[in-house]
Design a protein around this motif. Structure first.
Motif, PDB file in Angstrom:
ATOM      1  N   ALA A   1       0.836  -1.208   0.000  1.00 29.31           N
ATOM      2  CA  ALA A   1       0.000   0.000   0.000  1.00 29.31           C
ATOM      3  C   ALA A   1       0.869   1.255   0.000  1.00 29.31           C
ATOM      4  CB  ALA A   1      -0.919  -0.003   1.228  1.00 29.31           C
ATOM      5  N   MET A   2       1.938   1.253   0.793  1.00 28.93           N
ATOM      6  CA  MET A   2       2.833   2.409   0.839  1.00 28.93           C
ATOM      7  C   MET A   2       3.579   2.599  -0.476  1.00 28.93           C
ATOM      8  SD  MET A   2       4.251   1.893   4.746  1.00 28.93           S
ATOM      9  CE  MET A   2       5.446   3.210   4.671  1.00 28.93           C
ATOM     10  N   LEU A   3       4.021   1.509  -1.072  1.00 30.20           N
ATOM     11  CA  LEU A   3       4.713   1.601  -2.361  1.00 30.20           C
ATOM     12  C   LEU A   3       3.786   2.139  -3.444  1.00 30.20           C
ATOM     13  CD1 LEU A   3       6.776  -1.734  -2.381  1.00 30.20           C
ATOM     14  CD2 LEU A   3       7.688   0.598  -2.288  1.00 30.20           C
ATOM     15  N   LEU A   4       2.560   1.668  -3.450  1.00 33.89           N
ATOM     16  CA  LEU A   4       1.575   2.136  -4.420  1.00 33.89           C
ATOM     17  C   LEU A   4       1.365   3.643  -4.277  1.00 33.89           C
ATOM     18  CD1 LEU A   4      -0.433   0.998  -6.577  1.00 33.89           C
ATOM     19  CD2 LEU A   4      -2.133   0.904  -4.760  1.00 33.89           C
ATOM     20  N   ALA A   5       1.263   4.101  -3.038  1.00 32.18           N
ATOM     21  CA  ALA A   5       1.048   5.524  -2.773  1.00 32.18           C
ATOM     22  C   ALA A   5       2.242   6.362  -3.212  1.00 32.18           C
ATOM     23  CB  ALA A   5       0.783   5.726  -1.286  1.00 32.18           C
ATOM     24  N   LEU A   6       3.442   5.910  -2.894  1.00 29.80           N
ATOM     25  CA  LEU A   6       4.646   6.668  -3.214  1.00 29.80           C
ATOM     26  C   LEU A   6       4.869   6.785  -4.719  1.00 29.80           C
ATOM     27  CD1 LEU A   6       6.944   5.230  -0.414  1.00 29.80           C
ATOM     28  CD2 LEU A   6       6.330   7.631  -0.671  1.00 29.80           C
ATOM     29  N   VAL A   7       4.722   5.697  -5.425  1.00 27.46           N
ATOM     30  CA  VAL A   7       4.921   5.729  -6.881  1.00 27.46           C
ATOM     31  C   VAL A   7       3.857   6.602  -7.542  1.00 27.46           C
ATOM     32  CG1 VAL A   7       4.921   4.350  -8.993  1.00 27.46           C
ATOM     33  CG2 VAL A   7       6.086   3.499  -6.952  1.00 27.46           C
ATOM     34  N   GLY A   8       2.611   6.491  -7.077  1.00 31.21           N
ATOM     35  CA  GLY A   8       1.523   7.276  -7.667  1.00 31.21           C
ATOM     36  C   GLY A   8       1.720   8.771  -7.483  1.00 31.21           C
ATOM     37  N   VAL A   9       2.100   9.190  -6.289  1.00 29.52           N
ATOM     38  CA  VAL A   9       2.255  10.625  -6.042  1.00 29.52           C
ATOM     39  C   VAL A   9       3.520  11.160  -6.709  1.00 29.52           C
ATOM     40  CG1 VAL A   9       3.609  10.689  -3.885  1.00 29.52           C
ATOM     41  CG2 VAL A   9       1.770  12.330  -4.251  1.00 29.52           C
TER      42      VAL A   9
ATOM     43  N   LEU B   1       4.563  10.262  -9.702  1.00 28.69           N
ATOM     44  CA  LEU B   1       4.126  10.539 -11.075  1.00 28.69           C
ATOM     45  C   LEU B   1       3.315  11.829 -11.143  1.00 28.69           C
ATOM     46  CD1 LEU B   1       3.100   6.940 -12.236  1.00 28.69           C
ATOM     47  CD2 LEU B   1       5.103   8.255 -12.964  1.00 28.69           C
ATOM     48  N   ALA B   2       2.447  12.045 -10.147  1.00 25.28           N
ATOM     49  CA  ALA B   2       1.627  13.269 -10.122  1.00 25.28           C
ATOM     50  C   ALA B   2       2.514  14.510  -9.991  1.00 25.28           C
ATOM     51  CB  ALA B   2       0.627  13.197  -8.977  1.00 25.28           C
ATOM     52  N   CYS B   3       3.548  14.421  -9.150  1.00 26.17           N
ATOM     53  CA  CYS B   3       4.471  15.561  -8.988  1.00 26.17           C
ATOM     54  C   CYS B   3       5.216  15.852 -10.291  1.00 26.17           C
ATOM     55  CB  CYS B   3       5.479  15.258  -7.878  1.00 26.17           C
ATOM     56  SG  CYS B   3       4.817  15.404  -6.213  1.00 26.17           S
ATOM     57  N   PHE B   4       5.570  14.814 -10.994  1.00 27.40           N
ATOM     58  CA  PHE B   4       6.326  15.004 -12.242  1.00 27.40           C
ATOM     59  C   PHE B   4       5.477  15.670 -13.323  1.00 27.40           C
ATOM     60  CE2 PHE B   4       7.854  13.555 -16.399  1.00 27.40           C
ATOM     61  CZ  PHE B   4       9.185  13.954 -16.331  1.00 27.40           C
ATOM     62  N   VAL B   5       4.198  15.355 -13.348  1.00 24.68           N
ATOM     63  CA  VAL B   5       3.327  15.853 -14.411  1.00 24.68           C
ATOM     64  C   VAL B   5       2.848  17.285 -14.156  1.00 24.68           C
ATOM     65  CG1 VAL B   5       1.048  15.523 -15.476  1.00 24.68           C
ATOM     66  CG2 VAL B   5       2.558  13.562 -15.112  1.00 24.68           C
ATOM     67  N   THR B   6       2.640  17.654 -12.900  1.00 25.02           N
ATOM     68  CA  THR B   6       2.023  18.953 -12.564  1.00 25.02           C
ATOM     69  C   THR B   6       2.711  20.172 -13.182  1.00 25.02           C
ATOM     70  OG1 THR B   6       1.101  18.076 -10.506  1.00 25.02           O
ATOM     71  CG2 THR B   6       1.339  20.466 -10.664  1.00 25.02           C
ATOM     72  N   PRO B   7       4.050  20.310 -13.113  1.00 28.34           N
ATOM     73  CA  PRO B   7       4.677  21.509 -13.687  1.00 28.34           C
ATOM     74  C   PRO B   7       4.528  21.620 -15.201  1.00 28.34           C
ATOM     75  CG  PRO B   7       6.186  20.356 -12.205  1.00 28.34           C
ATOM     76  CD  PRO B   7       5.028  19.445 -12.444  1.00 28.34           C
TER      77      PRO B   7
ATOM     78  N   LYS C   1      -4.904  21.411  -8.385  1.00 25.64           N
ATOM     79  CA  LYS C   1      -6.016  20.763  -7.688  1.00 25.64           C
ATOM     80  C   LYS C   1      -5.911  19.238  -7.790  1.00 25.64           C
ATOM     81  CE  LYS C   1      -9.651  24.294  -8.273  1.00 25.64           C
ATOM     82  NZ  LYS C   1     -10.945  24.561  -8.948  1.00 25.64           N
ATOM     83  N   LEU C   2      -5.663  18.761  -9.007  1.00 24.16           N
ATOM     84  CA  LEU C   2      -5.565  17.319  -9.220  1.00 24.16           C
ATOM     85  C   LEU C   2      -4.358  16.731  -8.493  1.00 24.16           C
ATOM     86  CD1 LEU C   2      -6.540  17.114 -13.002  1.00 24.16           C
ATOM     87  CD2 LEU C   2      -7.961  16.589 -11.007  1.00 24.16           C
ATOM     88  N   LEU C   3      -3.270  17.511  -8.402  1.00 27.67           N
ATOM     89  CA  LEU C   3      -2.100  17.052  -7.656  1.00 27.67           C
ATOM     90  C   LEU C   3      -2.464  16.830  -6.194  1.00 27.67           C
ATOM     91  CD1 LEU C   3       0.931  16.530  -7.160  1.00 27.67           C
ATOM     92  CD2 LEU C   3       1.207  19.007  -6.879  1.00 27.67           C
ATOM     93  N   PHE C   4      -3.179  17.786  -5.594  1.00 26.97           N
ATOM     94  CA  PHE C   4      -3.532  17.636  -4.184  1.00 26.97           C
ATOM     95  C   PHE C   4      -4.541  16.507  -3.978  1.00 26.97           C
ATOM     96  CE2 PHE C   4      -1.394  21.680  -3.529  1.00 26.97           C
ATOM     97  CZ  PHE C   4      -0.802  21.465  -2.302  1.00 26.97           C
ATOM     98  N   ALA C   5      -5.373  16.265  -4.968  1.00 23.77           N
ATOM     99  CA  ALA C   5      -6.265  15.102  -4.885  1.00 23.77           C
ATOM    100  C   ALA C   5      -5.438  13.815  -4.866  1.00 23.77           C
ATOM    101  CB  ALA C   5      -7.245  15.105  -6.053  1.00 23.77           C
ATOM    102  N   ALA C   6      -4.409  13.743  -5.728  1.00 25.75           N
ATOM    103  CA  ALA C   6      -3.536  12.569  -5.772  1.00 25.75           C
ATOM    104  C   ALA C   6      -2.764  12.411  -4.466  1.00 25.75           C
ATOM    105  CB  ALA C   6      -2.568  12.684  -6.944  1.00 25.75           C
ATOM    106  N   ILE C   7      -2.293  13.533  -3.913  1.00 25.46           N
ATOM    107  CA  ILE C   7      -1.597  13.495  -2.628  1.00 25.46           C
ATOM    108  C   ILE C   7      -2.526  12.963  -1.537  1.00 25.46           C
ATOM    109  CG2 ILE C   7      -0.570  14.929  -0.823  1.00 25.46           C
ATOM    110  CD1 ILE C   7       0.442  16.787  -3.082  1.00 25.46           C
ATOM    111  N   GLY C   8      -3.778  13.424  -1.547  1.00 26.23           N
ATOM    112  CA  GLY C   8      -4.739  12.969  -0.554  1.00 26.23           C
ATOM    113  C   GLY C   8      -5.024  11.482  -0.646  1.00 26.23           C
ATOM    114  N   VAL C   9      -5.249  10.999  -1.873  1.00 25.67           N
ATOM    115  CA  VAL C   9      -5.513   9.572  -2.076  1.00 25.67           C
ATOM    116  C   VAL C   9      -4.331   8.743  -1.581  1.00 25.67           C
ATOM    117  CG1 VAL C   9      -5.788   7.784  -3.826  1.00 25.67           C
ATOM    118  CG2 VAL C   9      -7.117   9.896  -3.991  1.00 25.67           C
ATOM    119  N   SER C  10      -3.129   9.166  -1.931  1.00 22.52           N
ATOM    120  CA  SER C  10      -1.932   8.413  -1.555  1.00 22.52           C
ATOM    121  C   SER C  10      -1.707   8.435  -0.049  1.00 22.52           C
ATOM    122  CB  SER C  10      -0.711   9.000  -2.272  1.00 22.52           C
ATOM    123  OG  SER C  10      -0.851   8.918  -3.676  1.00 22.52           O
TER     124      SER C  10
END
Length: 416
Positions: A72-80, A82-88, A97-106
């Motif tokens: 579960a932790m690995l899934l969260a870390l890898v997912g967030v 990717l979100a950080c890389f895409v946002t800029p 907004k979508l980045l913070f949604a991804a952070i929240g889910v993770s």
């Protein structure tokens, strides 16, 4: 050695999520400047983060033990990551907004896992409280680091610049390093009460916990605490910028004092609580927190807009108001420890799910309400009104102590 490796893994994960989660105050300030959004609209970032945490925690907390804490932790870390890389790349408020949604889910996956692992590594209430205070203290060190990391990328000469978004590239790399540590950590398989029960039954069992008066009073206390912490923490950069007239990068740097105070408070509380009972200690903390607010806010009145080139030029109020963080620091981990240590280990993931849900709801409520009051009545009034939930927490702790003592007596008599 394996225990230390596991603690290092959960601490590293918590540290990086502390940077991401508590950057919301900085990002709100920068979004107001860069994307020209209102305070009320900017405050929705807190909702994207916290409601994602609440929804996912409510939906999957009882399922995570079956998934496995490490996975579960690995899934969260890898997912967030990717979100950080895409946002800029997209450079828009919607992307943030979508980045913070991804952070929240993770983070929902991470917090349920971390709190449950702490239960595995603890043998009694004292060791649980000590380790949880340490982990939460490390979390606040991450918050402290985050303010300075983000401030480094802010272009103070051009407040509307989007240069601050570049911070997410190095953060994405650090997140992957944390994932590597988690991958090699010898985290034990989660205990499950009955292998034959369904995921739906586990979910229903989590809901049944809310029927207990002790749990009900507990979640009210947690909700009120996070309402205060997030209300102040999220809007302190904007308060420093618009009320105390600090430049954006210095406003963010000064907010790091608030995080530092919470870190110091939590790391110290574990030692202090070896010599004093948790109930009088928390009431002293609440009284001093209220005093810090009452004494400090008048100092923020009618300040002249003079040039400020460094944190040493900041007015006294900018240094004193964050001291409230030192007083509020022990409340969250101590209340959580008292609650979790009263339950069997197999129920910790379910109870943590409720903790995360009500923490997230409290965080969103605190941020949105404070933002609306900030807009309508001004920053000082908005912060003064935090005295109301402080008083309500004092009241809730009276009932929480009675019920937790009763629960302890039942366990000692073998009734539970």
């Amino acid at each position: 050695m394996s225990r230390l490796f596991i603690i290092a893994a959960i601490a590293a994960t918590y540290f990086i999520f502390a940077i991401l989660l508590n950057s919301v105050g900085t990002v709100i300030l920068q979004s107001i400047n860069s994307f020209d959004v209102s305070k009320t609209e900017a405050s929705t970032l807190e909702a994207f983060k916290d409601l994602s945490i609440a929804f996912v925690s409510f939906a999957v907390a009882s399922f995570i033990p079956r998934l496995g804490y490490r996975f579960a932790m690995l899934l969260a870390l890898v997912g967030v990551s990717l979100a950080c890389f895409v946002t800029p790349i997209f450079e828009s408020f919607l992307a943030v907004k979508l980045l913070f949604a991804a952070i929240g889910v993770s983070f929902a996956f991470v917090k349920v896992s971390v709190y449950s692992i702490v239960g595995q590594l603890s043998t009694d209430t004292d060791s649980h409280s000590s380790l949880l205070n340490t982990i939460e203290g490390i979390f606040m060190l991450g918050v402290l680091s985050g303010y300075w990391i983000f401030a480094w990328f802010i272009d103070n000469e051009n407040p509307a610049s989007l240069s601050w978004l570049q911070v997410y590239y190095p953060l994405a790399g650090v997140i992957l390093l944390a994932a590597l540590v988690v991958f090699f950590a010898p985290i034990a398989a989660p205990p499950v009460k009955d292998e034959q029960t369904s995921v739906w039954r586990d979910f229903v069992d989590m809901l049944k916990l809310t029927y207990k008066p002790l749990v009900l009073v507990f979640v009210i206390s947690i909700f009120l605490y996070v309402l205060i912490e997030q209300g102040i923490g999220t809007w302190l950069p904007t308060f420093n910028n618009q009320i105390l007239h600090l430049p954006s990068h210095i406003a963010v740097q000064m907010t790091s004092i608030f995080a530092a105070m919470i870190a110091i408070g939590r790391l110290s509380a574990g030692q202090i609580l070896r010599f004093i009972n948790w109930y009088p200690f928390l009431n002293i903390c609440l009284a001093l927190m209220a005093l810090a607010i009452i004494v400090t806010l008048p100092l923020a009145t009618d300040l002249t807009n003079v040039p400020i080139d460094s944190i040493f030029d900041a007015p006294l109020a900018a240094f004193l108001l964050p001291l409230a963080g030192l007083m509020m620091a022990p409340l969250y981990p101590v209340i959580n420890s008292v609650m979790l240590s009263s339950l069997p280990v197999y129920q910790h993931s379910q109870m943590t799910g409720l903790i995360v849900v009500f923490s997230a709801l409290g965080g969103t409520t605190g941020s949105v309400v404070t933002g609306a009051l900030f807009d309508a009545l001004g920053g000082q009034t908005a912060f003064y009104l935090s005295l109301v939930p402080i008083g309500l927490i004092m009241l809730s702790l009276v009932f929480f102590r009675r019920l937790s003592n009763a629960q302890k007596r039942e366990v000692e008599l073998g009734a539970v």
